[in-house]
Design a protein around this motif. Sequence first.
Motif, PDB file in Angstrom:
ATOM      1  N   GLY A   1       0.827  -1.211   0.000  1.00 24.36           N
ATOM      2  CA  GLY A   1       0.000   0.000   0.000  1.00 24.36           C
ATOM      3  C   GLY A   1       0.853   1.250   0.000  1.00 24.36           C
ATOM      4  O   GLY A   1       1.817   1.381  -0.756  1.00 24.36           O
ATOM      5  N   ASP A   2       0.485   2.196   0.887  1.00 24.14           N
ATOM      6  CA  ASP A   2       1.195   3.472   0.935  1.00 24.14           C
ATOM      7  C   ASP A   2       2.264   3.490   2.028  1.00 24.14           C
ATOM      8  O   ASP A   2       2.649   4.551   2.517  1.00 24.14           O
ATOM      9  CB  ASP A   2       0.205   4.619   1.166  1.00 24.14           C
ATOM     10  CG  ASP A   2      -0.603   4.432   2.450  1.00 24.14           C
ATOM     11  OD1 ASP A   2      -0.418   3.405   3.131  1.00 24.14           O
ATOM     12  OD2 ASP A   2      -1.423   5.324   2.760  1.00 24.14           O
ATOM     13  N   GLN A   3       2.760   2.315   2.393  1.00 24.20           N
ATOM     14  CA  GLN A   3       3.752   2.245   3.463  1.00 24.20           C
ATOM     15  C   GLN A   3       5.030   3.003   3.125  1.00 24.20           C
ATOM     16  O   GLN A   3       5.673   3.591   3.986  1.00 24.20           O
ATOM     17  CB  GLN A   3       4.100   0.777   3.774  1.00 24.20           C
ATOM     18  CG  GLN A   3       5.101   0.613   4.912  1.00 24.20           C
ATOM     19  CD  GLN A   3       5.511  -0.835   5.119  1.00 24.20           C
ATOM     20  OE1 GLN A   3       5.607  -1.612   4.171  1.00 24.20           O
ATOM     21  NE2 GLN A   3       5.737  -1.218   6.366  1.00 24.20           N
ATOM     22  N   GLY A   4       5.429   2.992   1.865  1.00 29.28           N
ATOM     23  CA  GLY A   4       6.659   3.682   1.472  1.00 29.28           C
ATOM     24  C   GLY A   4       7.891   2.811   1.664  1.00 29.28           C
ATOM     25  O   GLY A   4       7.811   1.613   1.918  1.00 29.28           O
ATOM     26  N   TRP A   5       9.068   3.435   1.539  1.00 23.99           N
ATOM     27  CA  TRP A   5      10.339   2.732   1.605  1.00 23.99           C
ATOM     28  C   TRP A   5      10.800   2.572   3.052  1.00 23.99           C
ATOM     29  O   TRP A   5      10.625   3.474   3.872  1.00 23.99           O
ATOM     30  CB  TRP A   5      11.409   3.483   0.805  1.00 23.99           C
ATOM     31  CG  TRP A   5      11.127   3.517  -0.665  1.00 23.99           C
ATOM     32  CD1 TRP A   5      10.425   4.469  -1.351  1.00 23.99           C
ATOM     33  CD2 TRP A   5      11.529   2.539  -1.629  1.00 23.99           C
ATOM     34  NE1 TRP A   5      10.362   4.148  -2.680  1.00 23.99           N
ATOM     35  CE2 TRP A   5      11.039   2.967  -2.881  1.00 23.99           C
ATOM     36  CE3 TRP A   5      12.252   1.352  -1.557  1.00 23.99           C
ATOM     37  CZ2 TRP A   5      11.252   2.256  -4.052  1.00 23.99           C
ATOM     38  CZ3 TRP A   5      12.471   0.632  -2.732  1.00 23.99           C
ATOM     39  CH2 TRP A   5      11.973   1.083  -3.957  1.00 23.99           C
ATOM     40  N   LEU A   6      11.399   1.420   3.347  1.00 25.03           N
ATOM     41  CA  LEU A   6      11.996   1.155   4.652  1.00 25.03           C
ATOM     42  C   LEU A   6      13.474   0.844   4.461  1.00 25.03           C
ATOM     43  O   LEU A   6      13.830   0.058   3.571  1.00 25.03           O
ATOM     44  CB  LEU A   6      11.325  -0.049   5.322  1.00 25.03           C
ATOM     45  CG  LEU A   6       9.826   0.043   5.619  1.00 25.03           C
ATOM     46  CD1 LEU A   6       9.343  -1.284   6.191  1.00 25.03           C
ATOM     47  CD2 LEU A   6       9.533   1.173   6.591  1.00 25.03           C
TER      48      LEU A   6
ATOM     49  N   ARG B   1      23.079   0.416   5.105  1.00 31.06           N
ATOM     50  CA  ARG B   1      21.634   0.221   4.992  1.00 31.06           C
ATOM     51  C   ARG B   1      21.188   0.353   3.542  1.00 31.06           C
ATOM     52  O   ARG B   1      21.854   0.997   2.722  1.00 31.06           O
ATOM     53  CB  ARG B   1      20.885   1.226   5.880  1.00 31.06           C
ATOM     54  CG  ARG B   1      21.356   1.218   7.331  1.00 31.06           C
ATOM     55  CD  ARG B   1      20.574   2.186   8.188  1.00 31.06           C
ATOM     56  NE  ARG B   1      19.245   1.677   8.517  1.00 31.06           N
ATOM     57  CZ  ARG B   1      18.982   0.936   9.603  1.00 31.06           C
ATOM     58  NH1 ARG B   1      19.955   0.638  10.454  1.00 31.06           N
ATOM     59  NH2 ARG B   1      17.756   0.515   9.841  1.00 31.06           N
ATOM     60  N   LEU B   2      20.041  -0.271   3.243  1.00 30.79           N
ATOM     61  CA  LEU B   2      19.481  -0.242   1.891  1.00 30.79           C
ATOM     62  C   LEU B   2      17.973  -0.076   1.991  1.00 30.79           C
ATOM     63  O   LEU B   2      17.335  -0.620   2.892  1.00 30.79           O
ATOM     64  CB  LEU B   2      19.815  -1.545   1.149  1.00 30.79           C
ATOM     65  CG  LEU B   2      19.398  -1.627  -0.326  1.00 30.79           C
ATOM     66  CD1 LEU B   2      20.231  -0.649  -1.161  1.00 30.79           C
ATOM     67  CD2 LEU B   2      19.567  -3.052  -0.856  1.00 30.79           C
ATOM     68  N   ASP B   3      17.400   0.664   1.044  1.00 37.54           N
ATOM     69  CA  ASP B   3      15.961   0.899   1.017  1.00 37.54           C
ATOM     70  C   ASP B   3      15.221  -0.272   0.369  1.00 37.54           C
ATOM     71  O   ASP B   3      15.624  -0.768  -0.697  1.00 37.54           O
ATOM     72  CB  ASP B   3      15.642   2.177   0.237  1.00 37.54           C
ATOM     73  CG  ASP B   3      15.983   3.435   1.007  1.00 37.54           C
ATOM     74  OD1 ASP B   3      16.090   3.364   2.241  1.00 37.54           O
ATOM     75  OD2 ASP B   3      16.157   4.494   0.366  1.00 37.54           O
ATOM     76  N   PHE B   4      14.120  -0.672   1.003  1.00 37.13           N
ATOM     77  CA  PHE B   4      13.264  -1.756   0.505  1.00 37.13           C
ATOM     78  C   PHE B   4      11.813  -1.291   0.490  1.00 37.13           C
ATOM     79  O   PHE B   4      11.401  -0.440   1.277  1.00 37.13           O
ATOM     80  CB  PHE B   4      13.355  -2.994   1.409  1.00 37.13           C
ATOM     81  CG  PHE B   4      14.639  -3.748   1.320  1.00 37.13           C
ATOM     82  CD1 PHE B   4      14.753  -4.859   0.507  1.00 37.13           C
ATOM     83  CD2 PHE B   4      15.737  -3.346   2.079  1.00 37.13           C
ATOM     84  CE1 PHE B   4      15.937  -5.571   0.449  1.00 37.13           C
ATOM     85  CE2 PHE B   4      16.933  -4.061   2.018  1.00 37.13           C
ATOM     86  CZ  PHE B   4      17.029  -5.173   1.202  1.00 37.13           C
ATOM     87  N   LYS B   5      11.028  -1.929  -0.381  1.00 34.46           N
ATOM     88  CA  LYS B   5       9.596  -1.653  -0.448  1.00 34.46           C
ATOM     89  C   LYS B   5       8.877  -2.907  -0.935  1.00 34.46           C
ATOM     90  O   LYS B   5       9.386  -3.634  -1.788  1.00 34.46           O
ATOM     91  CB  LYS B   5       9.318  -0.483  -1.390  1.00 34.46           C
ATOM     92  CG  LYS B   5       7.876  -0.013  -1.424  1.00 34.46           C
ATOM     93  CD  LYS B   5       7.731   1.179  -2.370  1.00 34.46           C
ATOM     94  CE  LYS B   5       6.321   1.719  -2.404  1.00 34.46           C
ATOM     95  NZ  LYS B   5       6.186   2.885  -3.311  1.00 34.46           N
ATOM     96  N   GLY B   6       7.664  -3.137  -0.427  1.00 39.40           N
ATOM     97  CA  GLY B   6       6.924  -4.294  -0.885  1.00 39.40           C
ATOM     98  C   GLY B   6       5.810  -4.675   0.077  1.00 39.40           C
ATOM     99  O   GLY B   6       5.445  -3.885   0.946  1.00 39.40           O
ATOM    100  N   PRO B   7       5.301  -5.887  -0.052  1.00 40.68           N
ATOM    101  CA  PRO B   7       5.661  -6.861  -1.090  1.00 40.68           C
ATOM    102  C   PRO B   7       5.035  -6.539  -2.448  1.00 40.68           C
ATOM    103  O   PRO B   7       3.990  -5.894  -2.531  1.00 40.68           O
ATOM    104  CB  PRO B   7       5.115  -8.173  -0.540  1.00 40.68           C
ATOM    105  CG  PRO B   7       3.973  -7.766   0.346  1.00 40.68           C
ATOM    106  CD  PRO B   7       4.336  -6.428   0.918  1.00 40.68           C
ATOM    107  N   ILE B   8       5.712  -7.010  -3.495  1.00 39.74           N
ATOM    108  CA  ILE B   8       5.219  -6.864  -4.867  1.00 39.74           C
ATOM    109  C   ILE B   8       4.623  -8.203  -5.291  1.00 39.74           C
ATOM    110  O   ILE B   8       5.356  -9.170  -5.520  1.00 39.74           O
ATOM    111  CB  ILE B   8       6.362  -6.464  -5.829  1.00 39.74           C
ATOM    112  CG1 ILE B   8       7.121  -5.260  -5.283  1.00 39.74           C
ATOM    113  CG2 ILE B   8       5.810  -6.197  -7.223  1.00 39.74           C
ATOM    114  CD1 ILE B   8       6.272  -4.020  -5.050  1.00 39.74           C
ATOM    115  N   PRO B   9       3.297  -8.327  -5.368  1.00 42.16           N
ATOM    116  CA  PRO B   9       2.684  -9.620  -5.712  1.00 42.16           C
ATOM    117  C   PRO B   9       3.075 -10.059  -7.120  1.00 42.16           C
ATOM    118  O   PRO B   9       3.155  -9.251  -8.049  1.00 42.16           O
ATOM    119  CB  PRO B   9       1.184  -9.336  -5.625  1.00 42.16           C
ATOM    120  CG  PRO B   9       1.055  -8.065  -4.846  1.00 42.16           C
ATOM    121  CD  PRO B   9       2.299  -7.277  -5.137  1.00 42.16           C
TER     122      PRO B   9
END
Length: 334
Positions: free
Chosen positions: A81-86, A175-183
């Motif tokens: 959703g709109d969680q954004g990057w972690l 550190r590295l930016d992640f986002k998801g999950p991508i179905p």
Amino acid sequence: MQHGIRHYATDGAPSGGIIRWVKYGGGFFAATFVVFGIGRAMTTPPEDMDKAKADIEKGLAHIRNKGKADNKPANPTFKGGDQGWLDLKLESVEQVNHNTRKFRFALPDKDDVSGLQVASALLTKFQGPEMEKPVIRPYTPTSDEDTRGYIDLLVKRYPNGPMSEHLHSMDPPQRLDFKGPIPKYPWAPNKHNHIALIAGGTGITPMYQLCRAIFNNPDDKTKVTLIFGNVSEEDILLKREFEDLENKYPQRFRAFYMLDKPAEGWMQGKGHIGKDLLKQVLPEPKVENIKIFVCGPPGLYKSVSGMKKSPQDQGDLSGVLKELGYEKEQVFKF
């Protein structure tokens, strides 16, 4: 190659091991494995057996709860959703072969799980100081979806590959930016009777995710055929894990390996994944409820299935699978 290669072993395993080898393309494939029988009778008294059984159950319960401090509920890190990057901290780096490393990234809490479903992936993002735009690449973790506290990425370094080169330059605790999950492809137990996985290089990671989901679930009886192409034997990622599946599930799992540059003594397939091999080892196009998954470099897609038009558009089916009579609905391109 005999037509019988399509069949799986159905008889019980005799005492002693048997490997059935099938000739193809100048090499041999191990097509069937059976497990070793146990030949010594047990004479333990019943009361001792009950105690031993209780001890075993206690040990299994400990293993199941390992890493689950105080049986806390698992919190999914990635919610979509709109969680954004972690941004996640790199915890460790392990050299796997000459150009591949395993990167372990810590989740925010030791009891967190990734939040990924099968099949899905994560996006990674990196922007160097001289880059106008960030580089974004998808990766499928090789750690189990219910693993707590971390995710593992298996990354091959490609020349001029900005994300893979950046990852290979990283050291803990960067550190590295992640986002998801991508179905990708929603899996459910026994969704298909038989699936085939055609992979090249690091395209094996979503295939491994599917295999884990299937064979970790005792209610899922799906048969799986893997066709995996690489340059050399050293490049075959997760080979030990797939060999374990071959030994444990000889009636349901088969793996066929093709190498572009095999060393002397290589006993399996030589060359690219092509029409002759696929015609022999894939389930027939008219077999009910099958699915073929494809993932790998562009050359593999172009030859085997045709390219996707976009992440949302699978595009038309072409290549070898089209020639062999498969329909678009029977194929999924990761």
